[in-house]
Write a protein that holds these residues in place. Structure first.
Motif, PDB file in Angstrom:
ATOM      1  N   THR A  26       4.134  10.380  -7.054  1.00  0.00           N
ATOM      2  CA  THR A  26       4.998  10.644  -8.211  1.00  0.00           C
ATOM      3  C   THR A  26       4.166  10.980  -9.432  1.00  0.00           C
ATOM      4  O   THR A  26       4.494  11.915 -10.181  1.00  0.00           O
ATOM      5  CB  THR A  26       5.897   9.425  -8.488  1.00  0.00           C
ATOM      6  N   ASP A  27       3.082  10.234  -9.640  1.00  0.00           N
ATOM      7  CA  ASP A  27       2.210  10.505 -10.785  1.00  0.00           C
ATOM      8  C   ASP A  27       1.591  11.902 -10.683  1.00  0.00           C
ATOM      9  O   ASP A  27       1.420  12.577 -11.702  1.00  0.00           O
ATOM     10  CB  ASP A  27       1.102   9.454 -10.891  1.00  0.00           C
TER      11      ASP A  27
ATOM     12  N   LEU B 223       0.828  -1.201   0.000  1.00  0.00           N
ATOM     13  CA  LEU B 223       0.000   0.000   0.000  1.00  0.00           C
ATOM     14  C   LEU B 223       0.872   1.265   0.000  1.00  0.00           C
ATOM     15  O   LEU B 223       0.596   2.216  -0.731  1.00  0.00           O
ATOM     16  CB  LEU B 223      -0.918  -0.025   1.220  1.00  0.00           C
ATOM     17  N   HIS B 224       1.928   1.267   0.797  1.00  0.00           N
ATOM     18  CA  HIS B 224       2.832   2.416   0.843  1.00  0.00           C
ATOM     19  C   HIS B 224       3.551   2.601  -0.487  1.00  0.00           C
ATOM     20  O   HIS B 224       3.768   3.740  -0.921  1.00  0.00           O
ATOM     21  CB  HIS B 224       3.837   2.271   1.980  1.00  0.00           C
ATOM     22  N   LEU B 225       3.924   1.532  -1.143  1.00  0.00           N
ATOM     23  CA  LEU B 225       4.559   1.645  -2.459  1.00  0.00           C
ATOM     24  C   LEU B 225       3.583   2.221  -3.480  1.00  0.00           C
ATOM     25  O   LEU B 225       3.955   3.063  -4.307  1.00  0.00           O
ATOM     26  CB  LEU B 225       5.070   0.283  -2.922  1.00  0.00           C
ATOM     27  N   ARG B 226       2.319   1.787  -3.423  1.00  0.00           N
ATOM     28  CA  ARG B 226       1.302   2.322  -4.334  1.00  0.00           C
ATOM     29  C   ARG B 226       1.091   3.813  -4.090  1.00  0.00           C
ATOM     30  O   ARG B 226       0.934   4.601  -5.018  1.00  0.00           O
ATOM     31  CB  ARG B 226      -0.017   1.556  -4.184  1.00  0.00           C
ATOM     32  N   TYR B 227       1.072   4.230  -2.821  1.00  0.00           N
ATOM     33  CA  TYR B 227       0.901   5.641  -2.485  1.00  0.00           C
ATOM     34  C   TYR B 227       2.087   6.457  -3.009  1.00  0.00           C
ATOM     35  O   TYR B 227       1.920   7.555  -3.533  1.00  0.00           O
ATOM     36  CB  TYR B 227       0.745   5.830  -0.976  1.00  0.00           C
TER      37      TYR B 227
ATOM     38  N   ALA C 105       2.241  14.630 -13.794  1.00  0.00           N
ATOM     39  CA  ALA C 105       1.079  14.822 -14.660  1.00  0.00           C
ATOM     40  C   ALA C 105       1.248  16.088 -15.501  1.00  0.00           C
ATOM     41  O   ALA C 105       2.031  16.983 -15.163  1.00  0.00           O
ATOM     42  CB  ALA C 105      -0.186  14.925 -13.807  1.00  0.00           C
ATOM     43  N   LYS C 106       0.478  16.155 -16.605  1.00  0.00           N
ATOM     44  CA  LYS C 106       0.553  17.344 -17.458  1.00  0.00           C
ATOM     45  C   LYS C 106       0.183  18.588 -16.665  1.00  0.00           C
ATOM     46  O   LYS C 106       0.755  19.654 -16.846  1.00  0.00           O
ATOM     47  CB  LYS C 106      -0.376  17.200 -18.661  1.00  0.00           C
ATOM     48  N   ARG C 107      -0.783  18.428 -15.786  1.00  0.00           N
ATOM     49  CA  ARG C 107      -1.164  19.504 -14.870  1.00  0.00           C
ATOM     50  C   ARG C 107      -0.877  19.012 -13.453  1.00  0.00           C
ATOM     51  O   ARG C 107      -1.743  18.380 -12.822  1.00  0.00           O
ATOM     52  CB  ARG C 107      -2.645  19.841 -15.007  1.00  0.00           C
ATOM     53  N   PRO C 108       0.312  19.260 -12.952  1.00  0.00           N
ATOM     54  CA  PRO C 108       0.659  18.745 -11.618  1.00  0.00           C
ATOM     55  C   PRO C 108      -0.341  19.204 -10.563  1.00  0.00           C
ATOM     56  O   PRO C 108      -0.854  20.315 -10.616  1.00  0.00           O
ATOM     57  CB  PRO C 108       2.037  19.340 -11.355  1.00  0.00           C
TER      58      PRO C 108
END
Length: 183
Positions: free
Chosen positions: A161-162, A152-156, A166-169
């Motif tokens: 990061t995503d 779960l922590h790795l997914r978070y 993103a194009k619009r951070p």
């Protein structure tokens, strides 16, 4: 005049030149009088090197790495290693001095001192920080999460990061809010 902060380790020291006793920090080697004379001598030597054209000019002078022999341009006056070797060489030097310190402490206080010190530094965590589930016996000392919470922590971390890439951070939501929506 330098002001000492409370809790500093001033103690009586012995000057290595004149054997006078003085109040100094843990690495103090010279009494105030000998320190002044040593500073004057160092300044005289520096001026002589500078006149002879043998002083280091940061950003211009080329040196040779003590570890690999490669040439580098000095970025500090006491630099000994090229940028490729510096990190590992400095870590090795630090490890050696640390081992020396521990060896002297064991000689002074006995082996039990080192054993107690090392035992105090170990974290014997037996349960997951997040969910409280028991951790597998024999796990590494730095393990804080059960396998499910670790995933779960790795997914978070990937989600955060995503958000940045993103194009619009956008600002990522907190872990607890994210966890409620993604369990």
């Amino acid at each position: 005049m330098r002001i000492q902060m409370p809790g500093s380790s001033l103690a009586p020291r012995t000057c290595i030149v004149c054997c006078a006793t003085f109040l100094g920090g843990p690495s103090a080697k010279y009494c105030p009088d000998c320190r002044i004379e040593r500073r004057r001598e160092t300044d005289r030597q520096h001026k002589a090197r500078k006149r002879a054209g043998k002083s280091i000019i940061i950003g211009q002078t080329v040196g040779r790495c003590e570890k690999c022999g490669k040439e580098f341009i000095y970025t500090a006056g006491a630099q000994k290693y090229c940028p490729d070797c510096s990190e590992e060489a400095i870590k090795e030097k630090d490890r050696q001095s640390g081992r020396g310190w521990l060896k002297r402490a064991v000689e002074k206080h006995g082996r039990q001192y080192a054993d107690d010190r090392n035992a105090d530094r170990r974290v014997g965590r037996t349960t997951c920080i997040d969910c409280g589930a028991p951790l597998a016996p024999g796990h590494s000392a730095n393990k804080d999460y059960c396998p499910a919470c670790q995933r779960l922590h790795l997914r978070y971390a990937r989600y955060r990061t995503d958000c940045k890439r993103a194009k619009r951070p956008r600002e990522p939501v907190s872990y607890s809010a994210w966890k409620e929506g993604n369990r």
